[in-house]
Design an enzyme around this catalytic site. Structure first.
Site, short mmCIF file in Angstrom:
data_model
loop_
_atom_site.label_atom_id
_atom_site.label_comp_id
_atom_site.label_asym_id
_atom_site.label_seq_id
_atom_site.Cartn_x
_atom_site.Cartn_y
_atom_site.Cartn_z
N ASN A 26 69.76 23.09 25.55
CA ASN A 26 69.00 22.24 25.70
C ASN A 26 68.22 21.05 24.96
O ASN A 26 68.76 20.76 24.06
CB ASN A 26 67.74 22.86 25.54
CG ASN A 26 66.09 22.66 26.02
OD1 ASN A 26 66.01 21.66 26.49
ND2 ASN A 26 65.08 22.66 24.95
N TRP A 27 68.89 19.84 26.16
CA TRP A 27 68.84 18.28 25.87
C TRP A 27 67.66 17.78 26.24
O TRP A 27 67.92 16.96 25.49
CB TRP A 27 69.45 17.84 27.03
CG TRP A 27 71.62 18.12 27.44
CD1 TRP A 27 71.91 18.49 26.34
CD2 TRP A 27 72.13 17.51 28.40
NE1 TRP A 27 72.91 17.99 26.37
CE2 TRP A 27 73.58 16.88 27.42
CE3 TRP A 27 71.73 16.43 29.38
CZ2 TRP A 27 74.32 17.11 28.57
CZ3 TRP A 27 72.89 16.40 30.15
CH2 TRP A 27 74.33 16.24 29.38
N LYS A 28 66.11 19.05 26.27
CA LYS A 28 65.36 18.43 25.80
C LYS A 28 64.72 16.57 26.48
O LYS A 28 66.00 16.60 27.56
CB LYS A 28 65.12 17.90 24.60
CG LYS A 28 64.88 19.64 23.91
CD LYS A 28 64.49 19.53 22.08
CE LYS A 28 64.74 20.92 21.86
NZ LYS A 28 64.21 21.33 20.49
N HIS A 113 58.84 27.16 25.90
CA HIS A 113 59.38 27.11 24.10
C HIS A 113 58.40 26.66 23.68
O HIS A 113 57.06 26.05 24.56
CB HIS A 113 60.60 25.73 24.97
CG HIS A 113 60.82 24.92 23.61
ND1 HIS A 113 60.27 24.37 23.14
CD2 HIS A 113 62.65 25.18 24.02
CE1 HIS A 113 62.14 24.12 22.03
NE2 HIS A 113 62.89 24.76 22.67
N GLU A 115 57.82 23.41 21.97
CA GLU A 115 57.34 22.20 21.90
C GLU A 115 56.16 22.17 23.62
O GLU A 115 54.74 21.77 23.14
CB GLU A 115 58.67 21.48 22.19
CG GLU A 115 59.27 21.22 21.28
CD GLU A 115 61.11 20.61 21.32
OE1 GLU A 115 61.69 20.37 22.96
OE2 GLU A 115 61.54 21.07 20.59
N GLU A 182 63.35 31.67 19.17
CA GLU A 182 63.76 30.19 18.21
C GLU A 182 62.01 30.48 17.10
O GLU A 182 60.99 30.30 17.32
CB GLU A 182 63.44 29.66 19.07
CG GLU A 182 65.13 29.17 20.69
CD GLU A 182 64.99 27.61 20.99
OE1 GLU A 182 65.55 27.55 20.76
OE2 GLU A 182 63.83 27.24 21.72
N GLY A 188 64.98 22.50 15.02
CA GLY A 188 65.20 20.67 14.87
C GLY A 188 64.84 20.38 13.21
O GLY A 188 65.17 18.92 12.62
N SER A 221 68.78 24.87 14.94
CA SER A 221 69.51 24.47 14.31
C SER A 221 70.63 25.23 14.56
O SER A 221 71.11 25.81 13.45
CB SER A 221 69.00 24.27 12.52
OG SER A 221 68.02 23.63 12.82
N GLY A 242 69.51 23.09 20.99
CA GLY A 242 68.97 21.84 20.86
C GLY A 242 70.00 20.48 19.72
O GLY A 242 70.74 20.26 21.49
N GLY A 243 69.69 19.73 19.32
CA GLY A 243 70.77 18.71 18.66
C GLY A 243 71.45 18.47 18.63
O GLY A 243 72.01 17.53 19.69
P1 13P Z 1 67.68 22.06 17.32
O1 13P Z 1 68.84 23.52 17.80
O2 13P Z 1 67.64 20.75 17.94
O3 13P Z 1 66.75 23.01 16.14
O4 13P Z 1 66.77 22.68 19.09
C1 13P Z 1 66.28 23.88 19.60
C2 13P Z 1 65.64 24.54 20.14
O5 13P Z 1 64.79 23.81 20.00
C3 13P Z 1 66.54 24.76 21.91
O6 13P Z 1 65.21 25.36 23.07
#
Ligand code: 13P
Length: 260
Positions: A26-28, A113, A115, A182, A188, A221, A242-243
């Site tokens: 997920n590149w956000k 999600h 966020e 999640e 993150g 993470s 994510g990251g």
């Molecule tokens: P991280 O891998 O950066 O913790 O993010 C997870 C995430 O929100 C994937 O949707």
């Protein structure tokens, strides 16, 4: 592209596995089209030999979908959106409809999600509408659930997740669906949920939904140095990253996880 249900019989070195894992990045709100092109020039060669016992997915920003639909044609990488609306068109400024996504060969849609739940107060009811709309338009929703730090400390994690699952998935076909567990405190932060605990919650989610075929991912993470352990867990059917998915070599390492 596979049609029908997500699950299929996979013979791995560890025996038979019914649920084919889904490794998704997920590149956000990262990556222009130019960034996406240079990323793929590194990533795609690194997954040419990846076994077909897993699905590989990237969820870029909407603006990069068209570019990536071209670049990833005839590769192992499939596309996801980061959201989808419940109507196919209308006066919904800033939203995106299912047909706008399927036009670009998008196969999955992330909904719920943490966020957008946090920043835009998305409710379980809206998430359910988005997920149902995705399914009825041929997209596979990736429905995210997970508790906050505070909810976990107060012993409320299971109750919160169960409510998100029951309300978010109401009335849905469980064969065309992914749930991503999640925990918010692991997103993150570098604090991965311990593999056994992530496995326990993923198993609980599958039990609450009542379908042994349901794909349940873990996210929070996930990195090259914890992917192999997470993927040995019997109830974890892939990851939402994510990251670490922003670096093509790191995401290739995660895509190429090994159970040895
Ligand atoms: P991280 O891998 O950066 O913790 O993010 C997870 C995430 O929100 C994937 O949707």
């Amino acid at each position: 592209m596979e049609q029908g249900g997500l699950s299929c019989l996979i013979v791995s070195r560890r025996g038979l596995r019914v649920r084919k894992p889904v490794i998704a990045g997920n590149w956000k709100m990262h990556m222009t089209c130019a960034d996406a092109r240079s990323y793929m020039s590194v990533y795609l060669p690194l997954i040419e030999e990846t076994p077909n016992d897993r699905h590989l997915v990237i969820a870029p920003p909407f603006t990069a979908l068209s570019t990536l639909a071209d670049i990833t044609r005839d590769t192992k990488l499939e596309l996801s959106s980061q959201n989808v609306h419940w109507e196919n068109k209308g006066a919904y400024t800033a939203e995106i409809s299912p047909s706008m996504l399927t036009e670009h060969k998008v196969r999955y849609a992330i909904v719920g999600h943490s966020e957008p739940r946090k920043y835009f107060s998305e409710s379980d009811e809206q998430i359910n509408l988005r997920a149902k709309s995705a399914q009825s338009n041929g997209l596979i929703p990736i429905v995210c659930v997970g508790e906050s730090d505070q909810q976990r400390e107060m012993g409320e994690a299971e109750r919160v997740i169960r409510r998100q699952v029951e309300q978010g998935l109401e009335g849905m076909n469980t064969n065309q669906l992914i749930v991503a567990y999640e925990p918010i405190w692991a997103i993150g932060t570098g604090k991965t949920c311990e593999a056994n605990e992530a496995n326990r919650i993923c198993g609980l989610i599958r039990g609450w939904v009542g379908s042994s075929e349901l794909i349940v991912q873990y996210g929070g993470s996930v990195k090259p140095d914890n992917i192999d352990e997470l993927m040995t867990m019997s109830d974890i059917d892939g990851v939402l990253v994510g990251g670490a998915s922003l670096d093509p070599k790191n995401f290739a390492r995660i895509s190429n996880y090994s159970l040895n």
